[in-house]
Design an enzyme around this catalytic site. Structure first.
Site: not given
Lengths: 40, 550, 155
Positions: B217, B221, B368-370, B433-434
Site C-alpha cells: 500500500h 503512495y 481502479h488502478f488505471h 480480474r487477471r
C-alpha cells in the site's frame, strides 16, 4: 500568524463549490456500491 | 540549468523508465487482444507471462526510474549540484536497480516467473526472479541514501533554516519508501529466496502476503507523492502564482508518512488468518490517509482560483476560463487530477471493510488502478516529461511537439476513459480480474457481464488500442526531445524547470523534525501489525511447498 | 498554519463523511454479523483430504436452518460434489486449498473468499433467490486459472 500565510481574505467561493463537487462524487459512488452490497 | 553530471544521471533514469514503458504498454495491447480472442499467442508465450511483464514494467519499473530521474533533477536544482559521493552513489543505485530489473525481466520473459507482480506464494518462480526484485529495492535504497546525503549536507550549511519545499517533499517520499520496503525486503530475503533456492522446504504463506501488503500500500503512495509534488510545486509556477500554503503542503506530506503504512490489511479483507478486529483497525487507519488528499484537493482548486482571479476571472467560476489551457504542461496535469476524483473515491470503497467483497479481485480493481496510478500518476509524469527532458538535454520543445503532446494526452484520456469505465462496471457485475478469458464455457452469468454497450470486449480493446497509440506518440516525443530536437539557443527557447515559490516564513519548524514523524509512524506500525503478525508466526499452520502451475 | 474558513468547512465535511462511512460499515459488520470472509482456523495443506470436514467435501445439513458446505480448491478446480442448497437458509461455506492461493467466489452474492493454503476460510451466506449460480476463482493460480469454475444450485 504572519500575513503571508493568511488566506482569510482571499475569495475562494469557486474552490468551495468545486471541492463539494468532489465530495458529492465520493458520497454518490460510495452509496451506489453500498446499496449493491446490501442487495446481494 | 543544473550541473551536467547530475543531468546525465537523471537522463539515464528517465531513459530506462521509458524503455520499460515501451515494453509494458506493448504487453497491455496484447492483453486486450488476447481477451478479445483476436490474437493467438505462440506456444512459448502465454497471457499470464505478458500480464506479469505489464505489471512489473509499468507499475514498478517505469514509475521508480522516472521518480528518481525527477528527484535527482529537482534536488540538484533546489539544493545545488551534487557532491562527488552523492553522484557516485546515485550511479551505483541506478546500476543496481537496473541489474535487478534486467534479472527479473529475463526470468519473466523466459517463463520462469509467471507469478504476476504480486508474486503470491506458494506460486514459486525462479530464485533469480526474487534476487532481481531484491536488487531493485536495494538499488532504490542506495539512490535514496544518496539524495538523503545531499540533503544532510545542505542542512549542515543552512542551520536553522527550513529546506525548500521540493527537497522536503522528496525526503518525505524517501522516508516513506524506506520504511515501506522493510516489509518486502523481509519477505523476499528471509522467506522467498531461501525457499525458491531449496534451502528451506516450506513457506508461511499468510505471513508472506501480509509482509507484501505492508509494502504494497505505501508503494502506491510512493507513486502518488511525486505526482502530488508536481501538483503542489510545479502547477502554481505554470499558473504564475505561489504555492497556496507552504505549511499545509508540508503537513499533508508528513501525514502520508504516518498513515500510508499501517494499512496493508485493507488489501486482505476477504482472507483468513487476520481477525476482524485487526482488519477493521487498519480500515480506520486507511481512512485517516484520505484526509491529506482532501487537503490537497482544496489546495489545488484554491491555486487555480487565485491564479484565475489574478488574471481577471470574475464571478464564481470566471477563474476557470483563465487557466492556461493551451499549455500542455498544465492541461496534462489538470486531466490527471480530474481522473483522481473517481480514482480516489473508488479507493475509499475498496477499503470500506465488507464493501470490499463486492469489488475484491474483480475488474473494478483493474479499472481502479488505471485511474489512479495509470492516469493521475502516469499522466502527471507525462506532463512533466514534456519539459523535464528538454530541460535536461537543452533541446527545444518545438511547436509540433506541443501539438503532439496534446494529441498524446487527449488520446490517453479517451482510451483510459473507455477502458477503465468498462472495467469498473464489469467488476461491479462480477467479472474477475487477471484472467486470459472470462467466458466460463459460455456460462449465462458470464455472458451477461459482457452484454452492455460499454461493458463488452470491443470497448476494452478499442480503449486499449487508443492507449497504445498514445503511448507510441509519447515514445516519439521522448526520443525526439532526448536525441533529435534542435538545441535551444535563444533565451525564449530554453525550457525551464517550473518550480514555484513557496513562502515558508510562517511554516513551523517542527514540521521538519523527521524524528517526530518517524517515531509516530513506527508507533502506529507496531500498534497495527505487531500482534497479528506475531500470531501468524506463532500459530502458523504447516508451511507450503512451492508450486509451478504455469 | 492558518486554514481558510472554507477549507475548515471542507475538511469538516470530509471527515464527517468518512466517519459516517466507517460507522455504517462498522455497525453493520459487528452488530449484524456482516463481516467479510475470514476465520482463524488452520489445517495442514498436505493432509486436507484426510481432515474433517474436507475428507467429505460437499453439503451437510447441520440443523433445521443451517447447512455447511465444505470445498477443497486446487489448480484448477473445486472438489465440491453435488452442490445443491436451499434458499432462505444459512449456508456456512468452509474452503481451503491443497496447493496455491485461490478464491471461491459466487457470482452476484457476497461470497467472495480468498482461499489460502494452511488456512480455512469461512463465510456465512443466505441465498434469497433459487437458481444456478456461477462459482469462479478470481485469484491468479496458474495457466488454467480462467478454467477454474463451478456451479451451485439453489432450490
Amino acid at each position: 500568524m504572519s500575513k503571508k500565510d493568511d488566506h482569510a481574505n482571499v475569495d475562494l467561493r469557486g474552490t468551495l463549490i468545486s471541492v463539494f463537487f468532489v465530495g458529492v462524487v465520493i458520497v454518490a459512488m460510495w452509496v451506489i456500491v453500498y446499496s449493491m452490497y446490501v442487495a446481494r | 540549468m543544473i550541473a551536467a553530471q547530475d543531468r546525465k544521471i537523471a537522463l539515464w533514469n528517465i531513459g530506462v523508465a521509458y524503455t520499460a514503458f515501451l515494453i509494458g504498454t506493448l504487453c497491455g495491447l496484447l492483453q486486450v487482444f488476447i481477451r478479445n480472442d483476436a490474437l493467438q499467442l505462440p506456444a512459448w508465450l502465454d497471457y499470464y507471462q505478458i500480464l506479469t511483464a505489464h505489471g512489473v514494467l509499468l507499475a514498478l519499473i517505469f514509475t521508480t526510474f522516472f521518480i528518481f530521474g525527477f528527484f535527482i533533477t529537482g534536488m540538484s536544482k533546489s539544493l545545488g549540484a551534487f557532491g562527488p559521493k552523492v553522484r557516485l552513489f546515485s550511479w551505483i543505485g541506478f546500476w543496481v536497480t537496473l541489474l535487478g530489473t534486467v534479472m527479473a525481466t529475463v526470468m519473466i520473459v523466459s517463463g520462469e516467473a509467471s507469478v504476476l507482480y504480486t508474486f503470491y506464494a506458494p506460486l514459486k518462480g525462479s530464485g533469480w526472479f526474487y534476487v532481481g526484485l531484491a536488487l531493485v529495492i536495494v538499488g532504490t535504497w542506495i539512490s535514496s541514501f544518496a539524495l538523503v546525503g545531499h540533503y544532510i549536507v545542505w542542512r549542515k550549511t543552512h542551520k536553522g533554516e527550513l529546506s525548500p519545499l521540493f527537497a522536503f517533499m522528496t525526503i518525505t517520499t524517501i522516508i516513506l519508501w524506506i520504511i515501506a520496503c522493510l516489509g518486502v525486503v523481509a519477505t523476499v530475503l528471509f522467506q522467498y529466496i531461501p525457499w525458491a533456492f531449496g534451502w528451506t522446504d516450506t513457506i508461511n504463506v499468510e505471513l508472506s502476503r501480509s509482509l507484501f501488503w505492508y509494502f504494497g500500500h505505501p508503494l502506491v503512495y510512493f507513486w502518488l507523492l511525486p505526482a502530488y509534488m508536481a501538483w503542489y510545486v510545479i502547477v502554481p509556477k505554470l499558473l504564475g502564482v505561489k504555492v497556496f500554503s507552504d505549511s499545509l503542503a508540508r503537513l499533508s506530506f508528513v501525514l502520508f508518512i504516518l498513515f500510508s503504512i499501517p494499512v496493508g490489511f485493507h488489501h486482505q479483507l476477504t482472507e483468513p488468518g487476520i481477525s476482524n478486529f485487526w482488519k477493521f483497525l487498519q480500515v480506520v487507519l486507511t481512512f485517516m490517509v484520505i484526509i491529506p488528499s482532501l487537503m490537497t484537493a482544496f489546495s489545488m482548486f484554491a491555486t487555480f482560483e487565485i491564479s484565475g482571479r489574478k488574471k481577471g476571472g470574475t464571478g464564481l467560476f470566471g477563474w476557470f476560463k483563465k487557466l492556461p489551457w493551451k499549455d500542455v504542461r498544465f492541461t496534462s496535469i489538470f486531466i490527471a487530477m480530474a481522473f483522481f476524483i473517481p480514482g480516489g473515491a473508488g479507493g475509499i470503497i475498496n477499503a470500506s471493510f465488507q464493501l470490499n467483497e463486492v469489488v475484491h479481485n474483480t475488474l473494478w480493481i483493474v479499472g481502479h488502478f488505471h485511474i489512479t496510478v495509470g492516469t493521475p500518476v502516469a499522466m502527471t509524469f507525462m506532463g512533466m516529461t514534456f519539459w523535464l527532458i528538454p530541460y535536461l538535454t537543452g533541446r527545444k520543445f518545438t511547436k509540433s511537439m506541443q501539438i503532439l503532446g496534446f494529441v498524446q494526452i487527449i488520446t490517453w484520456s479517451i482510451g483510459m476513459l473507455l477502458m477503465s469505465t468498462a472495467q469498473h462496471v464489469l467488476g461491479l457485475l462480477g467479472a474477475p480480474r487477471r484472467t486470459a478469458y472470462s467466458g466460463y464455457n459460455g456460462h449465462e452469468s458470464a455472458l451477461e457481464w459482457f452484454d452492455g454497450i460499454l461493458t463488452n470486449h470491443v470497448t476494452m480493446a478499442v480503449g486499449g488500442s487508443i492507449l497504445f497509440l498514445s503511448a507510441m506518440i509519447l515514445i516519439y516525443i521522448v526520443v525526439m526531445t532526448m536525441f533529435l530536437s534542435p538545441k535551444a539557443v535563444k533565451p525564449e527557447e530554453i525550457v525551464e524547470f517550473p518550480m514555484a515559490e513557496s513562502d515558508k516564513e510562517s511554516t513551523p519548524k517542527w514540521l521538519e523534525n523527521w524524528w517526530i514523524w518517524i517515531g509516530i509512524a513506527v508507533f502506529l506500525i507496531v500498534a497495527a501489525y505487531a500482534i497479528p503478525l506475531s500470531h501468524m508466526i506463532h500459530h502458523a499452520p504447516p508451511g507450503s511447498e512451492g508450486f509451478k502451475t504455469w | 498554519m492558518h486554514l481558510h474558513k472554507f477549507e475548515k468547512i471542507w475538511l469538516t465535511f470530509g471527515i464527517v463523511a468518512l466517519a459516517v462511512f466507517l460507522g455504517v460499515v462498522g455497525v453493520s459488520a459487528f452488530s449484524q454479523d456482516h463481516t467479510p470472509a475470514g476465520g482463524m482456523d488452520t489445517i495442514d495443506p498436505k493432509k486436507v483430504n484426510e481432515t474433517a470436514p474436507f475428507d467429505k467435501p460437499g453439503v451437510t445439513q447441520l440443523d433445521d436452518d443451517t447447512y455447511q458446505v465444505a470445498i477443497v480448491a486446487m489448480a484448477f478446480g473445486y472438489n465440491a460434489p453435488d452442490l445443491k442448497v436451499p434458499a432462505g437458509k444459512e449456508i456456512i461455506f468452509k474452503v481451503t486449498s491443497t496447493d496455491v492461493v485461490h478464491s471461491f467466489t459466487i457470482d452476484n452474492t457476497k461470497v467472495n473468499m480468498m482461499v489460502v493454503p494452511g488456512r480455512i476460510t469461512t463465510k456465512s451466506y443466505t441465498f434469497d433467490k433459487p437458481g444456478k449460480y456461477l462459482i469462479l476463482c478470481n485469484e491468479y493460480c496458474g495457466t488454467g486459472h480462467h478454467m477454474m469454475f463451478n456451479e451451485i444450485e439453489v432450490y
